[in-house]
Design a protein around this motif. Structure first.
Motif, PDB file in Angstrom:
ATOM      1  N   VAL A   5      82.718   9.511  12.065  1.00 31.43           N
ATOM      2  CA  VAL A   5      82.659   8.246  11.168  1.00 31.43           C
ATOM      3  C   VAL A   5      83.298   7.094  11.815  1.00 31.43           C
ATOM      4  CG1 VAL A   5      82.871   7.537   8.746  1.00 31.43           C
ATOM      5  CG2 VAL A   5      82.285   9.958   9.356  1.00 31.43           C
ATOM      6  N   PHE A   6      84.513   7.455  12.301  1.00 32.41           N
ATOM      7  CA  PHE A   6      85.576   5.982  12.868  1.00 32.41           C
ATOM      8  C   PHE A   6      84.681   5.648  13.879  1.00 32.41           C
ATOM      9  CE2 PHE A   6      89.474   7.615  10.914  1.00 32.41           C
ATOM     10  CZ  PHE A   6      89.816   6.373  10.656  1.00 32.41           C
ATOM     11  N   TYR A   9      82.096   3.417  12.445  1.00 22.49           N
ATOM     12  CA  TYR A   9      82.585   2.345  11.974  1.00 22.49           C
ATOM     13  C   TYR A   9      82.842   1.218  12.979  1.00 22.49           C
ATOM     14  CZ  TYR A   9      86.428  -0.332   9.561  1.00 22.49           C
ATOM     15  OH  TYR A   9      87.138  -1.304   9.053  1.00 22.49           O
ATOM     16  N   HIS A  59      96.657   1.266  -2.384  1.00 17.86           N
ATOM     17  CA  HIS A  59      95.325   2.016  -2.672  1.00 17.86           C
ATOM     18  C   HIS A  59      95.811   3.083  -3.807  1.00 17.86           C
ATOM     19  CE1 HIS A  59      93.913   0.598   1.100  1.00 17.86           C
ATOM     20  NE2 HIS A  59      92.751   1.002   0.993  1.00 17.86           N
ATOM     21  N   GLU A  80      91.680   9.210   0.321  1.00 15.39           N
ATOM     22  CA  GLU A  80      90.782   8.313  -0.742  1.00 15.39           C
ATOM     23  C   GLU A  80      89.488   8.535  -0.160  1.00 15.39           C
ATOM     24  OE1 GLU A  80      92.760   7.028   1.546  1.00 15.39           O
ATOM     25  OE2 GLU A  80      91.544   5.640   2.952  1.00 15.39           O
ATOM     26  N   TRP A  81      89.027   9.241   0.954  1.00 15.18           N
ATOM     27  CA  TRP A  81      87.881   9.628   1.620  1.00 15.18           C
ATOM     28  C   TRP A  81      87.330  11.082   0.976  1.00 15.18           C
ATOM     29  CZ3 TRP A  81      83.893   7.402   4.906  1.00 15.18           C
ATOM     30  CH2 TRP A  81      84.271   5.985   5.202  1.00 15.18           C
ATOM     31  N   HIS A 128      87.402   1.262  -5.096  1.00 15.70           N
ATOM     32  CA  HIS A 128      87.354   1.784  -3.641  1.00 15.70           C
ATOM     33  C   HIS A 128      85.925   2.278  -3.530  1.00 15.70           C
ATOM     34  CE1 HIS A 128      88.600   3.672   0.061  1.00 15.70           C
ATOM     35  NE2 HIS A 128      89.193   2.588   0.091  1.00 15.70           N
ATOM     36  N   HIS A 129      85.893   3.237  -2.346  1.00 15.38           N
ATOM     37  CA  HIS A 129      84.487   3.911  -2.155  1.00 15.38           C
ATOM     38  C   HIS A 129      84.017   4.773  -3.142  1.00 15.38           C
ATOM     39  CE1 HIS A 129      85.393   1.606   1.622  1.00 15.38           C
ATOM     40  NE2 HIS A 129      86.026   2.917   2.337  1.00 15.38           N
ATOM     41  N   TYR A 172      90.963  -5.742  -3.568  1.00 16.05           N
ATOM     42  CA  TYR A 172      90.272  -5.087  -2.477  1.00 16.05           C
ATOM     43  C   TYR A 172      89.061  -4.713  -3.556  1.00 16.05           C
ATOM     44  CZ  TYR A 172      88.710  -1.054   0.090  1.00 16.05           C
ATOM     45  OH  TYR A 172      87.783   0.010   0.813  1.00 16.05           O
ATOM     46  N   TRP A 187      77.825   5.453   3.655  1.00 15.63           N
ATOM     47  CA  TRP A 187      78.307   5.378   5.290  1.00 15.63           C
ATOM     48  C   TRP A 187      77.923   6.297   6.151  1.00 15.63           C
ATOM     49  CZ3 TRP A 187      80.326   1.242   6.681  1.00 15.63           C
ATOM     50  CH2 TRP A 187      81.058   1.252   7.743  1.00 15.63           C
ATOM     51  N   ASP A 228      85.345  -4.544   2.208  1.00 17.33           N
ATOM     52  CA  ASP A 228      85.648  -3.457   2.963  1.00 17.33           C
ATOM     53  C   ASP A 228      84.232  -2.742   3.621  1.00 17.33           C
ATOM     54  OD1 ASP A 228      86.949  -1.927   4.807  1.00 17.33           O
ATOM     55  OD2 ASP A 228      87.806  -0.478   3.361  1.00 17.33           O
ATOM     56  N   THR A 229      84.198  -2.358   4.837  1.00 17.20           N
ATOM     57  CA  THR A 229      83.175  -1.313   5.442  1.00 17.20           C
ATOM     58  C   THR A 229      81.677  -1.801   5.046  1.00 17.20           C
ATOM     59  OG1 THR A 229      83.012   0.459   3.723  1.00 17.20           O
ATOM     60  CG2 THR A 229      84.579   0.594   5.540  1.00 17.20           C
ATOM     61  N   ARG A 257      85.261  -8.986   6.099  1.00 19.65           N
ATOM     62  CA  ARG A 257      84.401  -7.647   6.009  1.00 19.65           C
ATOM     63  C   ARG A 257      83.219  -7.751   4.865  1.00 19.65           C
ATOM     64  NH1 ARG A 257      88.613  -2.416   6.953  1.00 19.65           N
ATOM     65  NH2 ARG A 257      89.761  -3.657   8.496  1.00 19.65           N
ATOM     66  N   GLU A 270      92.987  -2.923  11.613  1.00 23.53           N
ATOM     67  CA  GLU A 270      93.459  -2.010  10.926  1.00 23.53           C
ATOM     68  C   GLU A 270      94.278  -0.761  11.762  1.00 23.53           C
ATOM     69  OE1 GLU A 270      90.148  -0.433   8.272  1.00 23.53           O
ATOM     70  OE2 GLU A 270      91.028   1.376   8.388  1.00 23.53           O
TER      71      GLU A 270
END
Ligand code: JFZ
Length: 469
Positions: A5-6, A9, A59, A80-81, A128-129, A172, A187, A228-229, A257, A270
């Motif tokens: 996934v990174f 990204y 976060h 958080e993922w 967040h996500h 955020y 994602w 973000d993302t 972002r 990051e």
């Protein structure tokens, strides 16, 4: 899993960077979020941020409850993922909300911790996500006021505490990924739950834009919006729909972002410090203290104080800001090791802050390290090898030499610099005794230094300069 996934990204960021470069001519020197802004107006808007140099990232969300573990299985690294990594169905994640009751949360205490650490601004995860709003929201009941026994709005309390203590506040907001609301982005993998199916535009119109409006109209001044993302779905046209909302917060600073090729105000490296900063761009390295952004049970990987402080100095010497993260737990408690690190940085800044706040980058450069002639990274570029002997920050008429290694013979020699240096002292010396300065052919020798460092982590030598005519 996370590794792949990174890689995606990095690819997405690269694609948006390429799109951005081709639009450079449109941007001129103002922000591409604020058409018509002049370079001078942008400088005025960015002034507090450039002065600040050091901020707190927070976060905090429902993921603090499972704290990195689901059904007895630990998810990789970023707590958080968890919902994404463990493919938790929406109907199994949502019941975390009625269990979330962070009665230990104390906005005043958090803001005072940031202030005591020498941090000038706070950026907290509003959403967040996972899609859970940490604020009162009429756009979705999946929010801390409506869905938890806590019923309080921590962003409201933080906003009030920030005003009281003179700390800036930013939000955020995960505008693209949302694993709980229909239509949100998951994602680069298919939705793992039918409940996530839906139209992306409906999600933007029903959740994202209304929630940003809420954040911009109910909490007083919002100093930063941290997107973000973005993925490919965040096209230029969709990105443009956010622009009218920014008018609700005059002076707001927005990161890079959002997606859609928007460069925004700030680059956001990051978890790393760029070798030479980003000349001509404002930038902010965000970094965890341990290995996770969100609270992760049993994570005792906190970086040493020495590393964190040297990172701050390294970043300032390259003209950037340091956004250092804390991950409070589900009771609202900040892990003690994180509190301790921040207090240590604050103690150093109380003595040496003038060598960080409002400073510009080094006039030298080679002291930061060099690119390896043999080693290459995954993308084939030479690997940067930092050196940790000293760094330099500047103000008009002053050079600050941050010494990580102390000269044993009481004598320090600096490379050539285009300035007459006429006085020197140490910030940590309460008497500020004058040291001896000799300059020949622009090479500078400082002598009369004490036998050992006044601060084992970083002792700052202040040099008074006048420019060569
Ligand atoms: C992003 C977030 O995803 C992360 O949770 C945190 O908020 C950080 C500041 O920003 O960083 C990423 C982005 C992508 C991946 C991991 C972290 N990824 O693709 O695995």
């Amino acid at each position: 899993m996370l590794t792949s996934v990174f890689a995606l990204y990095a690819g997405a960021i690269l694609a948006s960077a390429i799109a951005a470069v081709s639009r450079d001519s449109e941007v001129a020197s103002g922000s591409d979020f604020m058409p018509g802004e002049s370079a001078a107006q942008r400088d005025a808007r960015m002034a507090w941020w450039r002065e600040a140099r050091f901020g707190m990232f927070i976060h905090w969300g429902l993921y603090a409850l499972p704290a990195g573990e689901w059904n007895g299985v630990k998810v990789p690294v970023y707590a958080e993922w968890l919902m994404h990594e463990a493919k938790v169905p929406v109907a199994e994640y949502a019941p975390l909300a009625p269990q979330f009751n962070p009665i230990g949360f104390d906005a005043d205490q958090w803001v005072c911790l940031a202030k005591g650490a020498g941090m000038k601004y706070i950026i907290i995860t509003a959403k967040h996500h996972d899609g859970f709003a940490m604020f009162r929201s009429a756009a979705s009941r999946f929010n801390i006021v409506d869905a938890t026994p806590f019923k309080r709005d921590p962003l409201k309390e933080l906003a009030e505490a920030c005003t009281k203590h003179g700390v800036r506040l930013g939000f955020y907001y995960s505008q693209n990924q949302d694993w709980s609301h229909p239509g949100g982005d998951c994602w680069h993998i298919p939705h793992w739950d039918k409940a996530q199916d839906g139209d992306y535009d409906d999600y933007l119109n029903a959740i994202v834009l209304p929630q940003i409006r809420e954040l911009f109209t109910r909490y007083g001044k919002v100093s930063v919006l941290w997107f973000d993302t973005p993925s490919e779905q965040m096209t230029r046209e969709r990105g443009q729909r956010f622009l009218p909302l920014l008018d609700l917060q005059p002076g707001i600073i927005v990161n890079d972002r959002l997606g859609g090729g928007f460069k925004g105000d700030t680059e956001t490296p990051e978890q790393y410090i760029p070798a030479n900063g980003y000349p001509g761009r404002d930038w902010e390295t965000c970094m965890t203290i341990n290995d996770s952004w969100g609270y992760r049970a049993g994570d005792d990987t906190s970086k040493p104080f020495e590393t964190l402080l040297r990172n701050l100095i390294d970043i300032a010497s390259k003209g950037g800001n340091y956004l250092l993260n804390i991950g409070p737990d589900a009771t609202g408690t900040i892990p003690p090791s994180q509190v301790e690190r921040l207090q240590q940085i604050g103690q150093w800044l109380a003595v040496n802050g003038e060598a960080i706040y409002g400073t510009g980058p080094t006039p030298f450069g080679a002291e930061a390290g060099r690119f390896s002639e043999t080693e290459r990274d995954d993308s084939g570029k030479p690997v940067f090898k930092p050196e940790w002997k000293w760094r330099c920050t500047t103000k008009p008429g002053e050079l600050f030499i941050h010494l990580f290694e102390w000269p044993t013979d009481g004598r320090l020699e600096l490379p050539a610099v285009q300035a007459n240096i006429f006085a020197a002292d140490l910030l940590a010396d309460p008497s500020h005794a004058a040291l001896t300065v000799q300059q020949h052919d622009q090479r500078t020798v400082i002598s009369g230094l004490p036998a050992s460092a006044l601060d084992a982590t970083a002792t700052v030598l202040r040099l008074k300069t006048e420019p060569l005519v």
